[in-house]
Scaffold this motif. Sequence first.
Motif, mmCIF file in Angstrom:
data_model
loop_
_atom_site.group_PDB
_atom_site.id
_atom_site.type_symbol
_atom_site.label_atom_id
_atom_site.label_comp_id
_atom_site.label_asym_id
_atom_site.label_seq_id
_atom_site.Cartn_x
_atom_site.Cartn_y
_atom_site.Cartn_z
ATOM 1 N N VAL A 1 -14.254 45.118 -56.937
ATOM 2 C CA VAL A 1 -14.249 43.652 -56.994
ATOM 3 C C VAL A 1 -13.922 43.108 -58.387
ATOM 4 C CG1 VAL A 1 -15.642 41.564 -56.628
ATOM 5 C CG2 VAL A 1 -15.824 43.462 -55.034
ATOM 6 N N ASN B 1 -17.382 45.945 -51.041
ATOM 7 C CA ASN B 1 -16.657 45.436 -49.879
ATOM 8 C C ASN B 1 -16.689 46.349 -48.671
ATOM 9 O OD1 ASN B 1 -15.364 43.007 -49.995
ATOM 10 N ND2 ASN B 1 -13.784 43.727 -51.382
ATOM 11 N N ASP C 1 -11.431 43.021 -42.496
ATOM 12 C CA ASP C 1 -11.057 41.908 -43.368
ATOM 13 C C ASP C 1 -9.829 42.305 -44.204
ATOM 14 O OD1 ASP C 1 -10.816 40.089 -45.417
ATOM 15 O OD2 ASP C 1 -12.960 39.989 -45.855
ATOM 16 N N ILE D 1 -8.245 40.870 -46.624
ATOM 17 C CA ILE D 1 -8.306 40.641 -48.089
ATOM 18 C C ILE D 1 -9.175 41.718 -48.743
ATOM 19 C CG2 ILE D 1 -8.533 38.881 -49.886
ATOM 20 C CD1 ILE D 1 -8.797 36.794 -47.690
ATOM 21 N N ALA D 2 -10.269 42.065 -48.069
ATOM 22 C CA ALA D 2 -11.125 43.147 -48.572
ATOM 23 C C ALA D 2 -10.343 44.455 -48.607
ATOM 24 C CB ALA D 2 -12.367 43.295 -47.692
ATOM 25 N N THR E 1 -7.145 44.830 -48.960
ATOM 26 C CA THR E 1 -6.211 44.785 -50.094
ATOM 27 C C THR E 1 -6.929 45.162 -51.384
ATOM 28 O OG1 THR E 1 -4.992 43.040 -49.011
ATOM 29 C CG2 THR E 1 -4.615 43.285 -51.374
ATOM 30 N N GLN E 2 -8.136 44.614 -51.553
ATOM 31 C CA GLN E 2 -8.873 44.881 -52.787
ATOM 32 C C GLN E 2 -9.225 46.377 -52.894
ATOM 33 O OE1 GLN E 2 -12.745 42.834 -53.438
ATOM 34 N NE2 GLN E 2 -11.637 41.752 -55.038
ATOM 35 N N THR F 1 -6.144 48.328 -53.589
ATOM 36 C CA THR F 1 -5.713 48.080 -54.965
ATOM 37 C C THR F 1 -6.447 49.014 -55.933
ATOM 38 O OG1 THR F 1 -5.251 45.793 -54.410
ATOM 39 C CG2 THR F 1 -5.482 46.282 -56.749
ATOM 40 N N ALA G 1 -23.585 40.599 -49.126
ATOM 41 C CA ALA G 1 -22.901 40.182 -47.903
ATOM 42 C C ALA G 1 -21.417 39.893 -48.108
ATOM 43 C CB ALA G 1 -23.609 38.970 -47.301
ATOM 44 N N MET G 2 -20.762 40.754 -48.882
ATOM 45 C CA MET G 2 -19.305 40.609 -49.005
ATOM 46 C C MET G 2 -18.606 41.255 -47.827
ATOM 47 S SD MET G 2 -17.826 41.083 -52.836
ATOM 48 C CE MET G 2 -16.124 40.633 -52.492
#
Lengths: 195, 469
Positions: free
Chosen positions: B35, B64, B75, B77-78, B80-81, B84, B411-412
């Motif tokens: 993150v 995440n 998710d 976006i999660a 992708t993170q 990454t 809670a991500m």
Amino acid sequence: MEPINVVKSVITPLNRKNVDTDQIISKEFLKRIERTGFGQYVFYHWRFDQNGNPIEDFVLNQPQYKGSKILVAHENFGCGSSREHAPWAILDYGFNVVVAPSFADIFHNNCFKNGILPIELKVPEIEELLAKGEQSALEAEVNLEAQTLTADGKEYHFDIDPYYKEMLLNGWDEIALTFKYEDAIEKFEANRVAF
Amino acid sequence: MGKNIIEKVWDQHVVYHEDGKPDLLYIDLHLIHEVTSPQAFEGLRLNNRKVRRPDLCFATMDHNVPTRNLPIINDPIAKTQINTLAKNCEEFGIQLADMGHPDQGIVHVIGPQLGLTQPGKTIVCGDSHTSTHGAFGAIAFGIGTSEVEHVLSTQTLWQSKPKTMQIHVEGELGFGVTAKDIILAIIAKFGIDVGTGHIVEFTGDAIHKLSMEERMTICNMSIEAGAKAGLISPDDITVDYIKGRRYAPQGEKFEEAKQYWLSLASDADATYDKTLVIQTSEIEPFVTWGTNPSMGSGISKSVPYASDFKDESDKQSLQKALTYMDLQEGTPLTDIEIQHVFIGSCTNSRLHDLRAAAAVIQGKHVHPNVRAIVVPGSYSVKKQAEEEGLDKIFIEAGFEWRESGCSMCLAMNEDVVPAGERCASTSNRNFEGRQGAGSRTHLVSPPMAAAAAIAGHFVDVREIMNVPV
């Protein structure tokens, strides 16, 4: 990072203690991999209700504070999580200066890396600014070089570490500066305790 | 005059000192998660910079990651993170405990477990709970993403030398009182910002009798008292914990390291800028009732009244907190009903914590109104717990037994407490919305969380405990 010296605007009075970074930027917005675009989410759950409608009495939703660059809050601002997304959101929303009686350490450090000036004033001074700012739109001028905040004809002096002052005034890239100490780092590495 | 451990370790790491400037401090270990690192790696690429010491970095995925149905991440976006981080670690040559890897887990659980965390090190991570590693006598603190980038590039940080503080815990811990209760009591007594600008050393017999896992719980929450870092002088318990771990020194090297580590302990005549004392007789199993970790009381108490506070702003903070928490002044803490129980997080997800909770729930069942989950702190903790049969105790009692990660602490991922519902949580923050928008968090120890899961409301765990924890 953008240099900062003189900032003029109406202040935004956020009369709360212990504003934590979870409130500044909630976890559901931490998944982006960029440094930008967080302003729209700043204080999200204080600005919007569960249906996404603006909560009218929250200070950021009040029209007299639109365009404000100076956020004034109570003690221990920025406590909790180390997320730099918090200063990114504050800056992206439009604030360049945060004024409070005290700041949490990590948030305070993070401000200097992003061209945000954190100003510490005494509790009675903060209470005066909050009271005046809540009553009606209060214009203020911050001058980093002179280390002053002026509002309603009164000048408030603040202290700042000279190292960080210079960084902010010049908008320096700290990493580039540290590279100048390469010899010292190499020398240290040659002798450091490591098992 | 003697030195305290904070001064010894700090002075050992100063690369460059100039009066009127922060010190340039060398960093021995840089822990990385998904993150708070992507923008730092991006900064390196934009400026064509390298990672100076990839060998001193270690990365994992925790914030995440889903805790069930691995490896599917719903998710995008999660996802992708997470991807990454994997790409960045590959590009810059950094060791990664990926999802599903046997070393994966919450970053502050795996560091000690792998023997990466050692006394006398300076340890940083883009995560405020890095203070956990202070349990070993390391100076360990959370940093922002710009500082992550700075450490990646230079293996150093500019840091103003913090003041030193001693928090002395005097007396013997009572039956059923855990490390979590000690730190919650300290924060309630001295305040959420008492440690600002300081590194804290926790001292006293009550501290040095604790296991390493319990010490980690205490140091973990030093940040909730505002401290830059929290630590405990190394002793034989510290050394025994490290021995034989993968990244610990081995053989003769270990003996050499051991002598060095023990020499770092604060000298008997060391002094501090500030000393605070708390008596163990003041500490009982704790529950927070408010929206920051200092808003808590012993289980025998009630939610306070505004009239208990002198300061007008404290009265207002109480009112705001109670409105958010939907609690009335004077309500006994044992009357508060809960709908969720979360046993996990970098504060309380280690084997000791799971054993302590399991001892309470064995042979009992989760209350029908409660949903309870256990999220072990790492893949390895999960395996060990399963070898001991703890998973069966939890599952038979009606708990969900999950994969490791930060989960419901922040809670991500998908582990969220719904708006308006209450959670007895072994995590570290009860801020508004921490476990989900509109959720209400009560921080407790693992045995207290387990007891609440059975009763459906808070109870004094000492009344139902079979064996001392």
